[in-house]
Design an enzyme around this catalytic site. Structure first.
Site, PDB file in Angstrom:
ATOM      1  N   CYS A 102       1.286  -1.448   0.238  1.00 34.24           N
ATOM      2  CA  CYS A 102       0.200   0.466   0.260  1.00 34.24           C
ATOM      3  C   CYS A 102       1.019   1.294   0.153  1.00 34.24           C
ATOM      4  O   CYS A 102       1.896   1.595  -1.175  1.00 34.24           O
ATOM      5  CB  CYS A 102      -0.946  -0.255   1.251  1.00 34.24           C
ATOM      6  SG  CYS A 102      -2.703   1.353   0.784  1.00 34.24           S
TER       7      CYS A 102
ATOM      8  N   HIS B 153      -3.750  -5.511   1.130  1.00 35.83           N
ATOM      9  CA  HIS B 153      -2.972  -5.994   3.013  1.00 35.83           C
ATOM     10  C   HIS B 153      -2.891  -7.825   2.584  1.00 35.83           C
ATOM     11  O   HIS B 153      -3.783  -8.001   3.594  1.00 35.83           O
ATOM     12  CB  HIS B 153      -3.445  -4.992   3.878  1.00 35.83           C
ATOM     13  CG  HIS B 153      -3.076  -3.086   3.490  1.00 35.83           C
ATOM     14  ND1 HIS B 153      -2.049  -2.782   3.988  1.00 35.83           N
ATOM     15  CD2 HIS B 153      -4.179  -2.069   2.690  1.00 35.83           C
ATOM     16  CE1 HIS B 153      -2.349  -1.591   3.834  1.00 35.83           C
ATOM     17  NE2 HIS B 153      -3.562  -1.737   3.577  1.00 35.83           N
TER      18      HIS B 153
ATOM     19  N   GLU C  48      -1.142  -8.855   4.620  1.00 33.35           N
ATOM     20  CA  GLU C  48      -1.047  -9.254   6.364  1.00 33.35           C
ATOM     21  C   GLU C  48      -2.127  -8.607   7.080  1.00 33.35           C
ATOM     22  O   GLU C  48      -2.122  -8.962   7.804  1.00 33.35           O
ATOM     23  CB  GLU C  48       0.644  -7.909   6.791  1.00 33.35           C
ATOM     24  CG  GLU C  48      -0.341  -6.120   7.226  1.00 33.35           C
ATOM     25  CD  GLU C  48      -0.559  -5.734   5.981  1.00 33.35           C
ATOM     26  OE1 GLU C  48      -0.012  -5.963   4.877  1.00 33.35           O
ATOM     27  OE2 GLU C  48      -1.229  -4.384   5.962  1.00 33.35           O
TER      28      GLU C  48
END
Lengths: 76, 221
Positions: B87, B195, B197
């Protein structure tokens, strides 16, 4: 010594912000607006004797992203 | 396996990325402040987290890309250290010239925050080896400036060289050719807007993102 750097989007790069402002101007009844492009102005207060080459380097290294933006330098 | 996560003023996904690294490696990631000019010795993986570094001043990622630590990151990447930018991290990597193109304001002007379907465009990179080519995965996005832009020649080169890692299955932000993530020419630097994660445990609603980290760390083991 005052210098202005004008940063604009390259032609062909989509400017959604300009499009939205264009739309709003039309909505306000302003006819005849063909296009709107939005850029930014950076005002620099520089030591006397700063060379054009140094200012150009500032633009290339930070003030403009030359992948998507053009810039021009105007001495006040 | 040693990893580091870079922290800029305004980063807000640094902890999430560090947790993903720790979950996969079993070791804590070193958190490295932007003002540092060196990285810890022996780092194998560097994470550039999401967030709003330097308040997105000037352009998203522009200030962070010129911070002292990024010189060390660029030097490490040139030595072959793996770098993953998520990002805002992707924006930083393009601004630093470590990846081509630029991330522009979303074509809709809206901040887009939702789970999106991605297609794995190349499963042969060190980041995507745990996926299959063409596999559909679901990972969240949360960004205002994710509209990937590059000139046609650059886009053709990225596609021709298999450097598009992920594409959006549909139009999310106006990105050229629906590109969601790319790797550099050496293949050791990945930037992506989604994202991963945030999709690494069942508690997140899925684990589709976890395989990026598993693939990366097993490729380096």
């Amino acid at each position: 010594m005052k210098t202005r750097v004008i940063v604009t989007l390259k032609s062909g790069v989509l400017d959604p912000q300009g499009k939205a402002v264009h739309h709003a101007l039309t909505g306000l009844g302003f006819d005849g607006v063909n296009d709107v492009r939005i850029g930014k102005i950076v005002e620099l207060d520089l030591a006397d004797g700063t060379s054009e080459a140094q200012i150009d380097e500032m633009c290339r290294k930070l003030l403009a992203n030359t992948v998507i933006e053009n810039y021009r330098i105007e001495q006040a | 396996m040693k990893s580091a996560v870079i922290v800029f003023p305004g980063s807000n996904c640094d902890r999430d990325l560090a947790v993903a690294f720790r979950d996969v490696t079993g070791k804590d990631a070193a958190m490295v402040w932007h003002g540092e000019s060196t990285l810890p010795d022996g780092i194998d993986v560097i994470g550039i987290p999401g967030g709003f570094s330097y308040g997105d001043y000037l352009r998203s990622g522009a200030m962070a890309a010129r911070s002292p630590v990024m010189r060390a990151v660029a030097e490490a990447a040139a030595r072959g250290v793996a770098v993953i930018g998520v990002c805002n991290g992707f924006q930083v990597l393009t601004e630093a010239g470590m990846l081509p193109g630029a991330l522009m304001r979303n074509a809709t002007l809206n901040f887009v925050c939702r789970d999106v379907d991605l297609t794995v465009a190349n499963s042969q990179t060190m980041f995507t080896s745990q996926y299959a080519d063409g596999q559909s995965i679901r990972i969240p996005v949360a960004h205002h400036d994710g509209n990937f832009s590059a000139d046609e020649a650059t886009l053709d080169r990225l596609e021709g060289e298999g450097r598009v890692a992920f594409r959006y299955a549909g139009n999310v932000n106006g990105a050229a050719r629906n590109i969601a993530g790319i790797v550099n020419d050496a293949g050791n630097v990945l930037g992506l807007m989604p994202h991963p994660e945030r999709m690494t445990s069942d508690a997140h609603g899925g684990t589709d993102g976890r395989r990026i980290f598993e693939g990366l760390f097993s490729a380096l083991a």
